[in-house]
Scaffold this motif. Structure first.
Motif, mmCIF file in Angstrom:
data_model
loop_
_atom_site.group_PDB
_atom_site.id
_atom_site.type_symbol
_atom_site.label_atom_id
_atom_site.label_comp_id
_atom_site.label_asym_id
_atom_site.label_seq_id
_atom_site.Cartn_x
_atom_site.Cartn_y
_atom_site.Cartn_z
ATOM 1 N N THR A 46 7.478 -29.766 -21.519
ATOM 2 C CA THR A 46 6.967 -28.450 -21.909
ATOM 3 C C THR A 46 5.987 -28.626 -23.055
ATOM 4 O O THR A 46 6.315 -29.227 -24.084
ATOM 5 C CB THR A 46 8.112 -27.511 -22.355
ATOM 6 N N LEU A 47 4.775 -28.145 -22.873
ATOM 7 C CA LEU A 47 3.729 -28.237 -23.894
ATOM 8 C C LEU A 47 3.399 -26.844 -24.403
ATOM 9 O O LEU A 47 3.148 -25.927 -23.616
ATOM 10 C CB LEU A 47 2.467 -28.883 -23.316
ATOM 11 N N SER A 48 3.385 -26.697 -25.722
ATOM 12 C CA SER A 48 3.042 -25.409 -26.317
ATOM 13 C C SER A 48 1.540 -25.340 -26.556
ATOM 14 O O SER A 48 0.895 -26.331 -26.910
ATOM 15 C CB SER A 48 3.800 -25.202 -27.634
ATOM 16 N N VAL A 49 0.974 -24.161 -26.362
ATOM 17 C CA VAL A 49 -0.470 -23.939 -26.486
ATOM 18 C C VAL A 49 -0.707 -22.750 -27.406
ATOM 19 O O VAL A 49 -0.058 -21.709 -27.273
ATOM 20 C CB VAL A 49 -1.111 -23.662 -25.113
ATOM 21 N N PHE A 65 -4.678 -21.129 -17.307
ATOM 22 C CA PHE A 65 -4.096 -22.329 -17.908
ATOM 23 C C PHE A 65 -2.865 -22.835 -17.139
ATOM 24 O O PHE A 65 -2.881 -23.930 -16.592
ATOM 25 C CB PHE A 65 -3.710 -22.045 -19.368
ATOM 26 N N ALA A 66 -1.792 -22.041 -17.160
ATOM 27 C CA ALA A 66 -0.495 -22.537 -16.696
ATOM 28 C C ALA A 66 -0.467 -22.881 -15.207
ATOM 29 O O ALA A 66 0.011 -23.959 -14.813
ATOM 30 C CB ALA A 66 0.596 -21.511 -17.022
ATOM 31 N N ALA A 67 -0.956 -21.978 -14.365
ATOM 32 C CA ALA A 67 -0.861 -22.190 -12.914
ATOM 33 C C ALA A 67 -1.660 -23.405 -12.437
ATOM 34 O O ALA A 67 -1.145 -24.210 -11.647
ATOM 35 C CB ALA A 67 -1.295 -20.931 -12.173
ATOM 36 N N PRO A 68 -2.928 -23.583 -12.871
ATOM 37 C CA PRO A 68 -3.656 -24.776 -12.425
ATOM 38 C C PRO A 68 -2.974 -26.078 -12.833
ATOM 39 O O PRO A 68 -2.975 -27.047 -12.072
ATOM 40 C CB PRO A 68 -5.025 -24.631 -13.111
ATOM 41 N N VAL A 69 -2.396 -26.084 -14.052
ATOM 42 C CA VAL A 69 -1.716 -27.295 -14.517
ATOM 43 C C VAL A 69 -0.450 -27.545 -13.707
ATOM 44 O O VAL A 69 -0.156 -28.672 -13.306
ATOM 45 C CB VAL A 69 -1.394 -27.183 -16.020
ATOM 46 N N LYS A 70 0.333 -26.494 -13.445
ATOM 47 C CA LYS A 70 1.565 -26.629 -12.671
ATOM 48 C C LYS A 70 1.280 -27.131 -11.252
ATOM 49 O O LYS A 70 2.053 -27.914 -10.682
ATOM 50 C CB LYS A 70 2.296 -25.293 -12.626
ATOM 51 N N LYS A 71 0.167 -26.696 -10.694
ATOM 52 C CA LYS A 71 -0.216 -27.142 -9.345
ATOM 53 C C LYS A 71 -0.510 -28.642 -9.324
ATOM 54 O O LYS A 71 -0.126 -29.355 -8.393
ATOM 55 C CB LYS A 71 -1.440 -26.356 -8.866
ATOM 56 N N LYS A 72 -1.191 -29.122 -10.364
ATOM 57 C CA LYS A 72 -1.540 -30.544 -10.449
ATOM 58 C C LYS A 72 -0.359 -31.384 -10.919
ATOM 59 O O LYS A 72 -0.106 -32.476 -10.395
ATOM 60 C CB LYS A 72 -2.728 -30.717 -11.405
ATOM 61 N N TYR A 73 0.357 -30.878 -11.926
ATOM 62 C CA TYR A 73 1.481 -31.603 -12.518
ATOM 63 C C TYR A 73 2.717 -30.706 -12.511
ATOM 64 O O TYR A 73 2.973 -29.981 -13.484
ATOM 65 C CB TYR A 73 1.147 -32.027 -13.952
ATOM 66 N N PRO A 74 3.492 -30.721 -11.441
ATOM 67 C CA PRO A 74 4.656 -29.828 -11.341
ATOM 68 C C PRO A 74 5.676 -30.002 -12.464
ATOM 69 O O PRO A 74 6.449 -29.076 -12.747
ATOM 70 C CB PRO A 74 5.264 -30.209 -9.988
ATOM 71 N N HIS A 75 5.666 -31.176 -13.108
ATOM 72 C CA HIS A 75 6.653 -31.422 -14.160
ATOM 73 C C HIS A 75 6.211 -30.913 -15.526
ATOM 74 O O HIS A 75 6.988 -30.962 -16.486
ATOM 75 C CB HIS A 75 6.961 -32.918 -14.257
ATOM 76 N N ILE A 76 4.961 -30.409 -15.637
ATOM 77 C CA ILE A 76 4.451 -29.928 -16.929
ATOM 78 C C ILE A 76 4.420 -28.404 -16.940
ATOM 79 O O ILE A 76 3.854 -27.773 -16.048
ATOM 80 C CB ILE A 76 3.044 -30.485 -17.223
ATOM 81 N N THR A 77 5.022 -27.845 -17.959
ATOM 82 C CA THR A 77 5.034 -26.391 -18.146
ATOM 83 C C THR A 77 4.298 -26.051 -19.435
ATOM 84 O O THR A 77 4.589 -26.631 -20.492
ATOM 85 C CB THR A 77 6.478 -25.856 -18.232
ATOM 86 N N GLU A 331 -0.318 -38.016 -24.301
ATOM 87 C CA GLU A 331 -0.857 -38.419 -23.004
ATOM 88 C C GLU A 331 -0.795 -37.265 -22.006
ATOM 89 O O GLU A 331 -1.764 -36.989 -21.285
ATOM 90 C CB GLU A 331 -0.089 -39.627 -22.452
ATOM 91 N N GLU A 332 0.370 -36.588 -21.965
ATOM 92 C CA GLU A 332 0.491 -35.450 -21.056
ATOM 93 C C GLU A 332 -0.470 -34.336 -21.446
ATOM 94 O O GLU A 332 -1.072 -33.691 -20.578
ATOM 95 C CB GLU A 332 1.932 -34.932 -21.050
ATOM 96 N N ALA A 333 -0.619 -34.118 -22.753
ATOM 97 C CA ALA A 333 -1.533 -33.072 -23.223
ATOM 98 C C ALA A 333 -2.965 -33.378 -22.812
ATOM 99 O O ALA A 333 -3.722 -32.479 -22.411
ATOM 100 C CB ALA A 333 -1.433 -32.929 -24.742
ATOM 101 N N PHE A 334 -3.348 -34.658 -22.880
ATOM 102 C CA PHE A 334 -4.720 -34.996 -22.484
ATOM 103 C C PHE A 334 -4.911 -34.828 -20.982
ATOM 104 O O PHE A 334 -5.984 -34.419 -20.529
ATOM 105 C CB PHE A 334 -5.075 -36.426 -22.900
#
Length: 439
Positions: A46-49, A65-77, A331-334
């Motif tokens: 989980t990354l805070s923004v 923000f959230a949906a495009p990232v979740k689509k690419k990286y399901p493990h990142i919220t 790394e996940e944030a980048f």
């Protein structure tokens, strides 16, 4: 008894098969071919923004923000910290709860550095093999100029689009020609004189400007000399900017009654509908929808340029993404940032009016494609001009900006000559910088 050739061959084949079978049977289990290892699913992160400091609806944050990232990286919220006010960041610093990612204006990067918040993104750019050439080189140049040794403390994400919005109804009412792409400030001033008129006891304004910063970046004007920490207002460029503002608002009927309202001009275009033209960075879609729903006919033309200076219109005016030094998931944030800068995500956001920082022309021409209110509008106006060269920023720019804005108001509304106004602004700025250093 003689054995035929066919029988010999058959016997040899059987012996060979038996030998191979015997070898296979004698192999240990560890020597057998292994199945490919199945990689374990990544641990949830989980990354805070923090969007500093502007607010978006939960639906907008999810969409952009959230949906495009979740689509690419399901493990990142992604979780939006929902910036409350200008003090929110200070509170997060004190409580040691800084987010992983901060979306902030590029012009605020010096302030971030003074608080020792951003991490240098260059090692991550290299390790993740991110191609910086896809991004507007002038925006990258501006970010690098802020670091002492060319560090990359922010990744540009979105540009601010600049244009002249104009009320076609007022042009029709007073028989004036619509503005065209490529017009200079002198052209717009001449056109404004035809529209700054009083009719039926209503005073109409020909041309209004928003904040001073677009013109400042257009001329690549530094606020402060970074080598000396002294005001940089004593220059031909600042003089030209001040004189241009005064020429616009010296047109009879084109100036607000009070100097405090010099920069508060948007409502006269959107709500009052007494301004024929409004030059500024992009107007929010919700406000343009209000204008559209009122029945007003409007369109856009390219932002004014200065005669003899080509088509340079505005510098690095937009937002970038910062990874905080305190983040435990850099790394996940980048990877999140890299995906938000992918062609796929940038195109979709661009179609929704968030002007891309990518240099891909196929993406650029699709600005506002998802917006019904921009159907039939002159979208090309937003890309007619080139970006201006970045100016050299300083940690004391905000102090200078405050002093210069006051000086600009005094010059437009006052009686002092330009040299006196610039000298007094220089003195006031230097004193304010010295006072800041003593804190």
């Amino acid at each position: 008894m003689a054995i035929s050739t066919k029988m010999k061959t058959f016997t040899i084949g059987l012996c060979t098969a038996a030998l191979l079978a015997g070898c296979s049977a004698g192999q240990s289990e560890s020597a057998k071919p292994q199945e490919p290892a199945v990689s374990a699913a990544p641990e949830p992160v989980t990354l805070s923004v923090l969007l500093r400091c502007y607010k978006v609806s939960p639906e907008e944050f999810e969409r952009n923000f959230a949906a495009p990232v979740k689509k690419k990286y399901p493990h990142i919220t992604l979780v939006n910290l929902e910036c409350r006010d200008s003090k929110h960041l200070d509170e997060l610093i004190v409580s040691k709860e800084l987010p992983d990612i901060i979306d902030d204006g590029l012009l605020g990067l010096h302030d971030m550095l003074s608080r020792d918040i951003p991490a240098d993104l260059q090692p991550l750019v290299r390790s993740e093999q991110f191609d910086l050439n896809r991004i507007d080189p002038k925006a990258i140049e501006f970010v690098r100029s802020i670091g002492q040794n060319g560090e990359l403390y922010s990744m540009p994400r979105v540009r601010s689009a600049s244009a002249v919005y104009y009320n076609r109804d007022l042009f029709d009412k007073f028989g004036a020609p619509y503005p065209k792409d490529g017009m200079t400030w002198d052209d717009y001033i001449a056109l404004s004189r035809k529209l700054s008129v009083q009719d039926s006891n209503i005073q109409y304004q020909g041309l209004l400007i928003g904040a001073p910063r677009p013109m400042q970046t257009q001329l690549s004007l530094s606020y402060v000399d970074r080598a000396t920490d002294k005001a940089a207002i004593q220059s031909d460029g600042w003089k030209k900017m001040f004189e241009t503002w005064k020429a616009i608002y010296d047109i009879p009927g084109n100036r607000a009654a009070e100097s405090k309202n010099l920069f508060n001009t948007r409502d006269r275009f959107i709500k009052d509908k007494t301004a024929a033209m409004y030059a500024d960075i992009n107007i929010l879609e919700v406000l343009l929808t209000e204008l559209e729903n009122s029945g007003t006919k409007w369109d856009v033309a390219s932002y004014p340029v200065f005669a003899g200076q080509g088509r340079g219109v505005m510098g690095a005016y937009g937002n970038g993404l910062i990874i905080t030094k305190t983040s435990k998931h850099k790394e996940e944030a980048f990877r999140v940032i890299a995906h938000l800068l992918s062609d796929e995500v940038q195109l979709e956001n661009h179609k929704n009016g968030q002007m891309t920082v990518l240099v891909n022309p196929e993406i650029q021409k699709r600005l506002w494609e998802n917006s019904s209110i921009f159907k039939g509008k002159n979208i090309a106006a937003f890309y007619h001009n080139d970006g201006a060269d970045p100016y050299v920023a300083s940690r004391y720019d905000q102090i200078a900006y405050s002093q210069y804005s006051t000086a600009l108001r005094n010059y437009v509304y006052g009686v002092k000559d330009i040299n006196t106004v610039l000298r007094e602004a220089e003195e006031a700025t230097n004193k304010a910088i010295e006072a800041e250093k003593r804190k």
